[in-house]
Motif scaffolding. Structure first.
Motif, PDB file in Angstrom:
ATOM      1  N   PHE A  92      -6.449  -3.930   0.283  1.00  0.00           N
ATOM      2  CA  PHE A  92      -6.265  -2.384   0.184  1.00  0.00           C
ATOM      3  C   PHE A  92      -5.987  -2.247  -2.128  1.00  0.00           C
ATOM      4  O   PHE A  92      -5.708  -3.536  -2.180  1.00  0.00           O
ATOM      5  CB  PHE A  92      -4.192  -1.825   0.755  1.00  0.00           C
ATOM      6  N   VAL A  97      -5.659   0.766   5.249  1.00  0.00           N
ATOM      7  CA  VAL A  97      -5.959  -0.483   4.896  1.00  0.00           C
ATOM      8  C   VAL A  97      -6.908  -1.445   6.115  1.00  0.00           C
ATOM      9  O   VAL A  97      -7.256  -0.590   7.041  1.00  0.00           O
ATOM     10  CB  VAL A  97      -4.333  -1.059   5.566  1.00  0.00           C
ATOM     11  N   PRO A 106       0.627  -1.524   0.228  1.00  0.00           N
ATOM     12  CA  PRO A 106       0.157   0.025   0.083  1.00  0.00           C
ATOM     13  C   PRO A 106       0.897   1.529  -0.743  1.00  0.00           C
ATOM     14  O   PRO A 106       1.891   1.176  -0.030  1.00  0.00           O
ATOM     15  CB  PRO A 106      -0.480  -0.364   1.340  1.00  0.00           C
TER      16      PRO A 106
END
Length: 279
Positions: free
Chosen positions: A268, A225, A219
């Motif tokens: 994510f 997330v 990410p």
């Protein structure tokens, strides 16, 4: 497919391809070849191999393997080049030219003497060429080069403590961009990502492909997330090589703390791999 050998005329210089013809040539041998600059003495970097060269022009054949006399002549040429540098320095000072002399190079047959220099702008060196031609009695060529080429010729050591990549093994300069430093989470301080030449370090290219691949599975900083237990958090730091992420999460007592998770355990939005824009 053509049978080719690779030849260099200077250490870490550009690699040129020639046909070995009927000769038995191995890596490390020295050969005499015909080039656009005339007859040259070079070292074989790799022996005969099959290579598809597409529509490129026909290869020139190696004239012969170098003899001991050829090797001695090449050694004497190197000595003459050092003397030529001293004389050229004197002439540059005499004409008060704003240029920095870097190197001198004789062709193997001594039909041409080339001087490499750097300068901030254009330099009118016509009178200098006339003086040099009168002294050396051969064709004179002055070639202006960039700072990366200057560093490659002069050599040195990088901040890593090792010999400069351009001097040690690079035959060509690969395009390097600031995006590579960003992709590798490096400081964008110019003093930390610039080499001896003052340009972006060539080694930024070495691991770029690996970082690009790893970053597609990680990410971004500041991204939200989701953990396995359904909680959400904000990405604080990312360790690309370990593929771990530190996330700011809310605990049961309504306080916040930073916890580390393997990226594989987080949900994510995956990143797309972007094409490199060279600068």
């Amino acid at each position: 497919m053509d049978t080719v050998i690779g030849v260099r005329f200077r250490s870490t210089g550009k690699l040129y391809y020639f046909s070995p013809g009927e000769l038995t040539i191995r890596s490390g041998d020295h050969v005499i070849v015909e080039t656009a600059r005339g007859t040259e003495y070079g070292e074989v970097t790799f022996g005969p191999r099959e290579m598809d060269r597409g529509s490129q022009k026909e290869l020139k054949e190696v004239i012969r393997l170098a003899t001991e006399d050829d090797k001695e002549k090449a050694r004497k040429n190197r000595e003459k080049e050092r003397e030529a540098l001293k004389i050229c320095h004197e002439k540059i000072n005499h004409h008060n030219l704003d240029m920095k002399l870097i190197d001198a190079e004789y062709t193997f047959d001594n039909n041409k003497l080339m001087f490499y220099f750097t300068a901030d702008g254009r330099v009118d060196f016509r009178d200098l060429v006339k003086d040099l031609a009168a002294v050396f009695r051969t064709r004179i060529e002055l070639r202006q080069i960039g700072v990366r080429d200057e560093t490659k010729i002069l050599g040195g050591y990088g901040i890593c403590g090792r010999e400069l990549c351009c001097r040690a093994y690079l035959s060509d300069f690969a395009p390097v961009s600031i995006k590579m430093a960003k992709e590798q989470n490096l400081s964008l301080n110019p003093t930390k990502i610039s080499g001896v030449c003052g340009r972006l370090m060539c080694c930024l290219k070495n691991e770029e492909e690996t970082y690009e691949d790893l970053n597609t599975r990680l990410p971004k900083l500041g991204e939200t997330v989701t953990m396995k237990d359904g909680r959400t958090g904000t990405v604080q730091t990312v360790n690309v090589l370990r593929e771990t992420v530190r996330v700011l999460v809310e605990t049961a007592d309504d306080t916040k703390e930073i916890q580390e998770y393997p990226a594989a355990e987080l949900k994510f939005k995956p990143r797309r791999r972007k094409k490199e824009e060279n600068v």
